[in-house]
Design a protein around this motif. Structure first.
Motif, short mmCIF file in Angstrom:
data_model
loop_
_atom_site.label_atom_id
_atom_site.label_comp_id
_atom_site.label_asym_id
_atom_site.label_seq_id
_atom_site.Cartn_x
_atom_site.Cartn_y
_atom_site.Cartn_z
N THR A 81 16.19 1.51 -3.50
CA THR A 81 15.80 0.12 -3.28
C THR A 81 14.86 -0.04 -2.09
O THR A 81 14.13 -1.03 -2.00
CB THR A 81 17.05 -0.75 -3.05
N SER A 82 14.85 0.94 -1.20
CA SER A 82 13.99 0.87 -0.01
C SER A 82 12.65 1.57 -0.21
O SER A 82 11.83 1.58 0.72
CB SER A 82 14.71 1.48 1.20
N ASP A 83 12.42 2.16 -1.37
CA ASP A 83 11.21 2.96 -1.57
C ASP A 83 9.93 2.14 -1.45
O ASP A 83 8.91 2.65 -0.98
CB ASP A 83 11.25 3.65 -2.94
N MET A 84 9.95 0.88 -1.86
CA MET A 84 8.75 0.06 -1.74
C MET A 84 8.38 -0.15 -0.27
O MET A 84 7.21 -0.05 0.11
CB MET A 84 8.96 -1.29 -2.43
N PHE A 85 9.40 -0.42 0.56
CA PHE A 85 9.14 -0.59 1.99
C PHE A 85 8.67 0.73 2.62
O PHE A 85 7.75 0.74 3.44
CB PHE A 85 10.40 -1.09 2.69
N LEU A 86 9.31 1.83 2.22
CA LEU A 86 8.91 3.13 2.75
C LEU A 86 7.48 3.48 2.34
O LEU A 86 6.72 4.04 3.15
CB LEU A 86 9.87 4.21 2.25
N GLY A 87 7.12 3.17 1.11
CA GLY A 87 5.76 3.45 0.65
C GLY A 87 4.72 2.63 1.39
O GLY A 87 3.67 3.16 1.80
N CYS A 88 4.99 1.35 1.59
CA CYS A 88 4.06 0.51 2.35
C CYS A 88 3.93 1.00 3.78
O CYS A 88 2.83 1.04 4.34
CB CYS A 88 4.53 -0.94 2.32
N LEU A 89 5.05 1.37 4.38
CA LEU A 89 5.03 1.86 5.75
C LEU A 89 4.24 3.16 5.86
O LEU A 89 3.43 3.33 6.79
CB LEU A 89 6.47 2.07 6.24
N ALA A 90 4.44 4.08 4.92
CA ALA A 90 3.71 5.35 4.94
C ALA A 90 2.21 5.13 4.73
O ALA A 90 1.39 5.78 5.39
CB ALA A 90 4.25 6.28 3.85
N PHE A 91 1.84 4.20 3.86
CA PHE A 91 0.41 3.94 3.63
C PHE A 91 -0.23 3.33 4.87
O PHE A 91 -1.35 3.71 5.25
CB PHE A 91 0.24 3.01 2.43
N MET A 92 0.45 2.38 5.51
CA MET A 92 -0.09 1.78 6.73
C MET A 92 -0.21 2.81 7.85
O MET A 92 -1.19 2.81 8.61
CB MET A 92 0.80 0.61 7.17
N ASP A 93 0.77 3.69 7.96
CA ASP A 93 0.70 4.74 8.99
C ASP A 93 -0.43 5.73 8.69
O ASP A 93 -1.10 6.21 9.61
CB ASP A 93 2.04 5.49 9.07
N PHE A 94 -0.63 6.03 7.42
CA PHE A 94 -1.75 6.89 7.04
C PHE A 94 -3.07 6.25 7.42
O PHE A 94 -3.97 6.91 7.99
CB PHE A 94 -1.70 7.17 5.53
N TYR A 95 -3.22 4.97 7.11
CA TYR A 95 -4.45 4.25 7.45
C TYR A 95 -4.69 4.26 8.96
O TYR A 95 -5.80 4.55 9.42
CB TYR A 95 -4.35 2.82 6.93
N PHE A 96 -3.65 3.99 9.73
CA PHE A 96 -3.82 3.96 11.18
C PHE A 96 -4.14 5.35 11.73
O PHE A 96 -4.91 5.49 12.68
CB PHE A 96 -2.54 3.43 11.84
N SER A 97 -3.57 6.38 11.13
CA SER A 97 -3.79 7.75 11.62
C SER A 97 -5.21 8.24 11.39
O SER A 97 -5.64 9.21 12.02
CB SER A 97 -2.80 8.71 10.93
N THR A 98 -5.93 7.60 10.50
CA THR A 98 -7.32 8.02 10.24
C THR A 98 -8.31 7.42 11.25
O THR A 98 -9.49 7.80 11.24
CB THR A 98 -7.76 7.60 8.83
N MET A 99 -7.85 6.52 12.12
CA MET A 99 -8.76 5.80 13.00
C MET A 99 -9.13 6.52 14.30
O MET A 99 -10.23 6.27 14.84
CB MET A 99 -8.16 4.43 13.34
N PRO A 100 -8.31 7.39 14.89
CA PRO A 100 -8.67 8.00 16.18
C PRO A 100 -10.02 8.71 16.21
O PRO A 100 -10.74 8.54 17.21
CB PRO A 100 -7.51 8.98 16.45
N PRO A 101 -10.43 9.50 15.20
CA PRO A 101 -11.77 10.09 15.27
C PRO A 101 -12.87 9.03 15.38
O PRO A 101 -13.82 9.20 16.16
CB PRO A 101 -11.88 10.88 13.95
#
Length: 323
Positions: A81-101
């Motif tokens: 039941t938490s997979d949707m929240f986990l997926g959104c969180l992982a996608f947002m973290d992925f997006y943020f992790s691409t910004m430092p370069p």
């Protein structure tokens, strides 16, 4: 709360033209040019600490979040039941992790206002999406453990989809306002958000842990496999909350006790650094909680997740099938 980035390289100013003889008004009243460093040119230690941890997100956080998304997609036929929240969180973290370069290039080369606006938007996404989606996961587990009957009535995906859309709307609204800037007392919004979500998540998770501990069968030391799985999930979330969110919670409410320069150039970057590194810690903790990591070798799993491996070795085969 505004994030400020500085650099020791930006300490020179291009020579200006001599004032004309017929110039009126104060000569020093010049328009301040745009700068991505925003006043911390000679106080860079805290900002470099934040950017260093963000580099960890690039090398570890990006593949870890992609792996989490792959696991969730693979298990989409039998989702939690938490997979949707986990997926959104992982996608947002992925997006943020691409910004430092992009951030580093803009700091030391481009110095573009447009790029800096995009970076500020990503900071707003990180400030809001992480605490809110973790709060959603805590809410989901809280209802499941303490109110199982009501949880059974609320299992339909429409409820989690609606909550995810609400969180995304709040995230993008906050990020847009952060990008525009200039709003009075806007930094108080993040302080209030982080205090509220931190309090909720701690109280929620402690209540869940207490309920799970109390629910052990009389005369038995072993917890039911499903409850043990929920216990490990909640305990891991609680560790993330304390490590990543306690520093800003402890520092930011006392803004008035610091000088503006110290708070902007040291306190903020250090507090945000602990928040930003959660883009790596959250997916790693999730992957270590999995009982089977088919994407990784057994040797790698034993080195990275000794506690999970040891727990699995103690679990009888018939119990593993039920978890």
């Amino acid at each position: 709360m505004e994030r400020n980035v500085s650099s020791p390289l930006n300490v020179t100013i291009a020579p200006t033209q001599l004032p004309q003889l017929n110039t009126t008004g104060d000569i020093n009243a010049t328009v301040k040019p745009f700068s991505v460093f925003d006043g911390c040119d000679h106080q860079v230690e805290g900002i470099l600490f934040d950017l260093t941890l963000q580099c960890i997100n690039v090398f570890i956080g990006i593949p870890a979040n992609l792996l989490v998304l792959a696991v969730l997609i693979r298990n989409r036929k039998e989702p939690s039941t938490s997979d949707m929240f986990l997926g959104c969180l992982a996608f947002m973290d992925f997006y943020f992790s691409t910004m430092p370069p992009l951030n580093f290039i803009n700091l030391y080369h481009w110095q573009s206002k447009g790029v800096w606006s995009a970076i500020k938007f990503s900071y707003g996404v990180k400030d809001t999406s992480g605490p809110l989606f973790l709060s959603c996961i805590c809410l989901d587990r809280f209802v499941a453990v303490l109110f199982p009957i009501q949880f059974g009535q609320l299992k339909h995906i429409k409820y989690r989809l609606s909550l995810s859309v609400l969180v995304l709307c709040l995230t993008f609204a906050y990020s847009a306002a952060k990008t525009v800037g200039g709003l009075p007392n806007f930094e108080k919004v993040f302080t209030g958000e982080i205090l509220a979500t931190f309090t909720w998540m701690v109280v929620c998770n402690l209540s869940i842990l207490w309920a799970l501990k109390r629910s052990r069968s009389a005369g038995k030391d072993e917890m039911h496999p499903m409850k043990r799985k929920a216990f490990k999930m909640v305990l891991s979330i609680l560790c993330i909350i304390v490590f990543n969110y306690l520093p800003p919670v402890a520092l930011f409410p006392f803004e008035d006790y610091y000088s503006p320069d110290v708070f902007r150039c040291y306190v903020q970057p250090v507090g945000f650094a602990f928040l930003n590194i959660s883009s790596t810690i959250q997916p790693l903790v999730y992957l270590c909680r999995l009982e089977m990591l088919s994407f990784l070798s057994e040797t790698c799993v034993k080195k990275c997740c000794p506690c999970v491996t040891a727990g699995n070795n103690k679990t009888p085969p018939e119990q593993k099938l039920n978890t």
